[in-house]
Design a protein around this motif. Structure first.
Motif, PDB file in Angstrom:
ATOM      1  N   LYS A 231       0.827  -1.198   0.000  1.00  0.00           N
ATOM      2  CA  LYS A 231       0.000   0.000   0.000  1.00  0.00           C
ATOM      3  C   LYS A 231       0.872   1.263   0.000  1.00  0.00           C
ATOM      4  N   LYS A 232       1.932   1.242   0.771  1.00  0.00           N
ATOM      5  CA  LYS A 232       2.828   2.415   0.811  1.00  0.00           C
ATOM      6  C   LYS A 232       3.409   2.696  -0.570  1.00  0.00           C
ATOM      7  N   ALA A 233       3.902   1.636  -1.240  1.00  0.00           N
ATOM      8  CA  ALA A 233       4.473   1.822  -2.576  1.00  0.00           C
ATOM      9  C   ALA A 233       3.417   2.297  -3.560  1.00  0.00           C
ATOM     10  N   LEU A 234       2.204   1.751  -3.461  1.00  0.00           N
ATOM     11  CA  LEU A 234       1.141   2.138  -4.379  1.00  0.00           C
ATOM     12  C   LEU A 234       0.682   3.575  -4.135  1.00  0.00           C
ATOM     13  N   GLU A 235       0.686   4.000  -2.893  1.00  0.00           N
ATOM     14  CA  GLU A 235       0.328   5.384  -2.578  1.00  0.00           C
ATOM     15  C   GLU A 235       1.319   6.358  -3.219  1.00  0.00           C
ATOM     16  N   GLU A 236       2.592   6.003  -3.178  1.00  0.00           N
ATOM     17  CA  GLU A 236       3.608   6.856  -3.811  1.00  0.00           C
ATOM     18  C   GLU A 236       3.395   6.900  -5.329  1.00  0.00           C
ATOM     19  N   GLN A 237       3.062   5.748  -5.913  1.00  0.00           N
ATOM     20  CA  GLN A 237       2.827   5.705  -7.358  1.00  0.00           C
ATOM     21  C   GLN A 237       1.604   6.537  -7.734  1.00  0.00           C
ATOM     22  N   VAL A 238       0.554   6.459  -6.939  1.00  0.00           N
ATOM     23  CA  VAL A 238      -0.663   7.234  -7.211  1.00  0.00           C
ATOM     24  C   VAL A 238      -0.366   8.722  -7.125  1.00  0.00           C
ATOM     25  N   ALA A 239       0.433   9.119  -6.137  1.00  0.00           N
ATOM     26  CA  ALA A 239       0.773  10.537  -5.995  1.00  0.00           C
ATOM     27  C   ALA A 239       1.571  11.025  -7.214  1.00  0.00           C
ATOM     28  N   LEU A 449      -5.346   0.937  -5.583  1.00  0.00           N
ATOM     29  CA  LEU A 449      -5.153   1.372  -4.198  1.00  0.00           C
ATOM     30  C   LEU A 449      -6.447   1.225  -3.402  1.00  0.00           C
ATOM     31  N   THR A 450      -7.569   1.583  -4.004  1.00  0.00           N
ATOM     32  CA  THR A 450      -8.861   1.452  -3.316  1.00  0.00           C
ATOM     33  C   THR A 450      -9.165  -0.006  -3.002  1.00  0.00           C
ATOM     34  N   GLU A 451      -8.909  -0.895  -3.964  1.00  0.00           N
ATOM     35  CA  GLU A 451      -9.150  -2.319  -3.742  1.00  0.00           C
ATOM     36  C   GLU A 451      -8.229  -2.861  -2.659  1.00  0.00           C
ATOM     37  N   MET A 452      -6.986  -2.398  -2.631  1.00  0.00           N
ATOM     38  CA  MET A 452      -6.051  -2.861  -1.609  1.00  0.00           C
ATOM     39  C   MET A 452      -6.483  -2.377  -0.226  1.00  0.00           C
ATOM     40  N   GLU A 453      -6.937  -1.152  -0.132  1.00  0.00           N
ATOM     41  CA  GLU A 453      -7.419  -0.631   1.150  1.00  0.00           C
ATOM     42  C   GLU A 453      -8.639  -1.407   1.629  1.00  0.00           C
ATOM     43  N   GLU A 454      -9.516  -1.795   0.703  1.00  0.00           N
ATOM     44  CA  GLU A 454     -10.686  -2.601   1.058  1.00  0.00           C
ATOM     45  C   GLU A 454     -10.255  -3.976   1.566  1.00  0.00           C
ATOM     46  N   SER A 455      -9.256  -4.573   0.913  1.00  0.00           N
ATOM     47  CA  SER A 455      -8.746  -5.880   1.355  1.00  0.00           C
ATOM     48  C   SER A 455      -8.140  -5.784   2.744  1.00  0.00           C
ATOM     49  N   ILE A 456      -7.394  -4.735   3.000  1.00  0.00           N
ATOM     50  CA  ILE A 456      -6.796  -4.544   4.324  1.00  0.00           C
ATOM     51  C   ILE A 456      -7.874  -4.364   5.374  1.00  0.00           C
ATOM     52  N   ARG A 457      -8.888  -3.567   5.043  1.00  0.00           N
ATOM     53  CA  ARG A 457      -9.975  -3.322   5.996  1.00  0.00           C
ATOM     54  C   ARG A 457     -10.723  -4.617   6.311  1.00  0.00           C
ATOM     55  N   ASN A 458     -11.033  -5.412   5.285  1.00  0.00           N
ATOM     56  CA  ASN A 458     -11.742  -6.683   5.510  1.00  0.00           C
ATOM     57  C   ASN A 458     -10.898  -7.657   6.316  1.00  0.00           C
ATOM     58  N   LEU A 459      -9.609  -7.701   6.021  1.00  0.00           N
ATOM     59  CA  LEU A 459      -8.711  -8.604   6.742  1.00  0.00           C
ATOM     60  C   LEU A 459      -8.596  -8.201   8.210  1.00  0.00           C
ATOM     61  N   GLU A 460      -8.505  -6.916   8.470  1.00  0.00           N
ATOM     62  CA  GLU A 460      -8.433  -6.442   9.863  1.00  0.00           C
ATOM     63  C   GLU A 460      -9.725  -6.762  10.609  1.00  0.00           C
ATOM     64  N   GLN A 461     -10.885  -6.597   9.944  1.00  0.00           N
ATOM     65  CA  GLN A 461     -12.156  -6.925  10.587  1.00  0.00           C
ATOM     66  C   GLN A 461     -12.257  -8.420  10.888  1.00  0.00           C
ATOM     67  N   GLU A 462     -11.793  -9.239   9.946  1.00  0.00           N
ATOM     68  CA  GLU A 462     -11.834 -10.687  10.157  1.00  0.00           C
ATOM     69  C   GLU A 462     -10.922 -11.098  11.305  1.00  0.00           C
ATOM     70  N   MET A 463      -9.740 -10.505  11.373  1.00  0.00           N
ATOM     71  CA  MET A 463      -8.802 -10.848  12.445  1.00  0.00           C
ATOM     72  C   MET A 463      -9.288 -10.352  13.799  1.00  0.00           C
ATOM     73  N   ALA A 464     -10.150  -9.336  13.799  1.00  0.00           N
ATOM     74  CA  ALA A 464     -10.675  -8.802  15.062  1.00  0.00           C
ATOM     75  C   ALA A 464     -11.855  -9.611  15.588  1.00  0.00           C
ATOM     76  N   LEU A 465     -12.414 -10.524  14.771  1.00  0.00           N
ATOM     77  CA  LEU A 465     -13.553 -11.333  15.209  1.00  0.00           C
ATOM     78  C   LEU A 465     -13.136 -12.299  16.310  1.00  0.00           C
ATOM     79  N   ASP A 466     -14.063 -12.537  17.234  1.00  0.00           N
ATOM     80  CA  ASP A 466     -13.846 -13.534  18.281  1.00  0.00           C
ATOM     81  C   ASP A 466     -14.267 -14.883  17.716  1.00  0.00           C
ATOM     82  N   LEU A 467     -13.298 -15.679  17.297  1.00  0.00           N
ATOM     83  CA  LEU A 467     -13.575 -16.950  16.631  1.00  0.00           C
ATOM     84  C   LEU A 467     -13.359 -18.136  17.553  1.00  0.00           C
ATOM     85  N   GLY A 468     -13.546 -17.914  18.846  1.00  0.00           N
ATOM     86  CA  GLY A 468     -13.430 -18.993  19.814  1.00  0.00           C
ATOM     87  C   GLY A 468     -12.163 -18.882  20.634  1.00  0.00           C
TER      88      GLY A 468
END
Length: 593
Positions: A231-239, A449-468
């Motif tokens: 994401k950091k590298a892609l942000e620089e490329q987008v800028a 970049l938008t798709e990558m940010e969405e993937s990061i957000r979904n992954l963080e939400q999944e890792m934050a779930l109480d899965l037992g």
């Protein structure tokens, strides 16, 4: 009578029952006999010696043969019971001592012991009548040897229906009940063994799921770190691409605006010329006497200029259009009056010469392009004849065109085509192409970049779930399970949502989205809550509880609606299995519970 040797104490007298226990006692006295018999006297096993004992002040006990002793021990292990009133459990037998008065278990009164089980209720709690139906609050204890003991209401005692599997509740009803405890115990044992096997296998699978969950969590953490670095590298490329795009858009904007301005100026000049031509044509038409001015009377020949819609232009209304002047010349007409009347003004129709009075299509198209003044009939001698001759020529050349003139919309379309901006010049188009290419590169990178940010957000939400506690429920995330009933298809996507859809068509109904595990400590990780589903008609939003049950497979076994808009589902899953107790070796021949 020869002496009796009490070997095992048991009892079975009227109004009593017993539970096996072991007691060995022998008495020796002078007598004769060495041949042993087993018998029963007053409810006790006894041994009668047939040969005399050794003489002496204290006799020596001659033991029975080992085989006979083994036989007696085996019989005692099955038949020996503790004396207690009928219907009393072993845990309560010490309250029923026949040598003492009986005190009601609730302490309400004390009665003589012979009033216990006398078919008359003396205690408020019914504890004095456990073996009869006298007390409405009484309870009868079914021993059910070989199966599970339990209580039944005393009102069922001797009612002609066998409630205890050992048939002890129907001792005086005349009904012959079969003792089914052993068979029920065997079936119960088989069921428990099957459940134990499911629990063992389910827990084995659960351990596998836990290991897979741990590996999955590690993979997710690694993936998250990788995405964050990318994401950091892609942000620089987008800028960088944004800067390139903005730089390319500057000359594009400048040259497009220049082209647009030039075209608008040309259009304005063309419109002004057309307007001036239309004004001149209208002036000539309104100037009936061709004296170079338009008077009130001449204006009145055009009723379409009527401001109040009564179909006639009065003198006062015509004068109002002219203002303070009594008449206007061509210059004043174009500068003032024409602007006030041009929206309503209609040119006078050409003279009609039946049956060839329709103008050909070519003339319809030419009207807005080259408007020509129409002179008064008096000043246009021979116009009818010329028009008739022209139309006859057109009819001979194109007989189909005189059937129907082109509609006025064709004139408007032609004007729109003429008003369309011409293509850009070569230099301007080059700037446009360069800017568009820069925009395409920027938008592609920005989308990534938008798709990558969405993937990061979904992954963080999944890792934050109480899965037992050990992540055993992680395998359920992203999966969906269905159950079809006669009316609906229920769909459960754990940690996401629950839906219901009619079998025979219809829209899907949301029964709730993931909320949380059950709040109680004992039910946590056993019940899932899904909330804020589709609202019921004049009721609350739908919600669903999902009960997790141990099993070897993952499947929905039931879906019900116990309360309006509140649903209950049962999901079998190995993740719900608890560690079974360690297996202990037992007697393979002992099949009782």
């Amino acid at each position: 009578m020869p002496p009796l040797f009490r070997a095992f104490g048991i009892g079975q007298q009227a109004g009593t029952s017993a539970v096996p226990y072991f007691r060995f006692l022998f008495l020796a006295s002078a007598g004769s006999g060495v041949c042993w018999r087993a018998g029963a006297l007053e409810g006790d096993f006894w041994l009668r010696p047939r040969l005399p004992l050794l003489p002496g002040p204290s006799a020596m006990f001659v033991p029975p043969p080992p085989l006979l002793l083994l036989l007696l021990l085996s019989s005692a292990a099955v038949a020996v019971e503790v004396k207690r009133p009928r219907g009393v459990s072993l845990t309560n037998h010490h309250f029923y001592d026949k040598t003492k008065p009986f005190t009601c278990l609730d302490g309400s009164s004390t009665i003589p012991f012979d009033q216990v089980n006398d078919d008359y209720c003396d205690c408020q709690d019914g504890s004095d009548e456990p073996g009869t139906a006298a007390c409405p609050e009484g309870r009868f204890h079914c021993t059910n040897a070989g199966y599970k003991p339990h209580y039944i209401p005393s009102s069922r005692v001797n009612d002609g229906i066998c409630d205890c599997c050992d048939a002890t509740d129907e001792y005086n009803s005349g009904v012959v009940c079969e003792n089914t405890c052993r068979e029920m115990g065997r079936k119960e044992k088989e069921t428990l063994e099957q459940m134990a096997e499911v629990a063992r296998e389910g827990f084995r699978l659960k351990k596998i799921l836990i290991e897979e969950g741990k590996r999955g969590q590690e993979e997710k953490r690694s993936k998250l770190l990788s995405l964050q670095e990318s994401k950091k590298a892609l942000e620089e490329q987008v800028a960088m691409l944004r800067a390139v795009k903005e730089e390319a858009e500057k000359p594009e904007k400048e040259f497009k605006e220049r082209h647009q301005k030039l075209w608008e100026e040309q259009q304005a000049a063309a419109r002004a010329a057309r307007d001036q031509e239309q004004a001149a044509s209208a002036f000539q038409e309104l100037d009936d006497n061709t004296d170079g001015v338009i008077s009130v009377a001449e204006l009145q020949t055009h009723p379409e200029l009527d401001p109040d819609g009564d179909g006639a232009l009065s003198e006062a209304e015509a004068q109002a259009l002219l203002g303070e002047a009594l008449q206007v010349d061509a210059v004043s007409f174009q500068e003032g009056l024409w602007a006030a009347i041009k929206d309503k003004y209609r040119q006078e129709s050409l003279p009609t010469v039946p049956p060839l009075a329709e103008a050909p299509a070519e003339e319809t198209l030419e009207v807005p392009e080259e408007p020509s003044p129409v002179e008064d009939e008096d000043e246009s001698p021979g116009l009818d004849e010329e028009t008739e001759e022209d139309e006859e020529d057109e009819e001979e050349e194109s007989p189909e065109e005189d059937k129907e003139p082109l509609p006025p919309q064709s004139v408007k379309v032609d004007e729109e085509v003429k008003d369309k901006m011409p293509p850009y010049d070569e230099r301007t188009q080059a700037y446009i192409d360069a800017a568009q290419e820069a925009r395409d590169h920027f938008e592609e990178a920005e989308k990534s970049l938008t798709e990558m940010e969405e993937s990061i957000r979904n992954l963080e939400q999944e890792m934050a779930l109480d899965l037992g506690p050990s992540g055993e429920f992680s395998y359920l995330f992203g999966q969906c399970y269905e159950l079809s009933t006669n009316e609906y298809v229920y769909r459960l996507c754990p940690f996401n949502r629950v839906t219901q859809k009619p079998n025979h068509g219809g829209s899907e109904t949301n029964l709730g989205t993931w909320g949380s595990w059950d709040a109680s400590e004992e039910e946590k990780f056993r019940i899932m809550h899904y909330e804020h589903g589709t609202g019921c008609w004049q009721g609350p939003n739908r919600s669903t509880k999902v009960k997790l049950v141990c099993g070897k497979e993952t499947v929905i076994t039931s879906a019900t609606e116990p309360s309006r808009c509140e649903y209950l589902m049962e999901l079998v899953t190995p993740a719900a299995c608890q560690e079974p107790p360690p297996e202990t070796p037992g007697d393979p021949d002992h099949d009782e519970l």
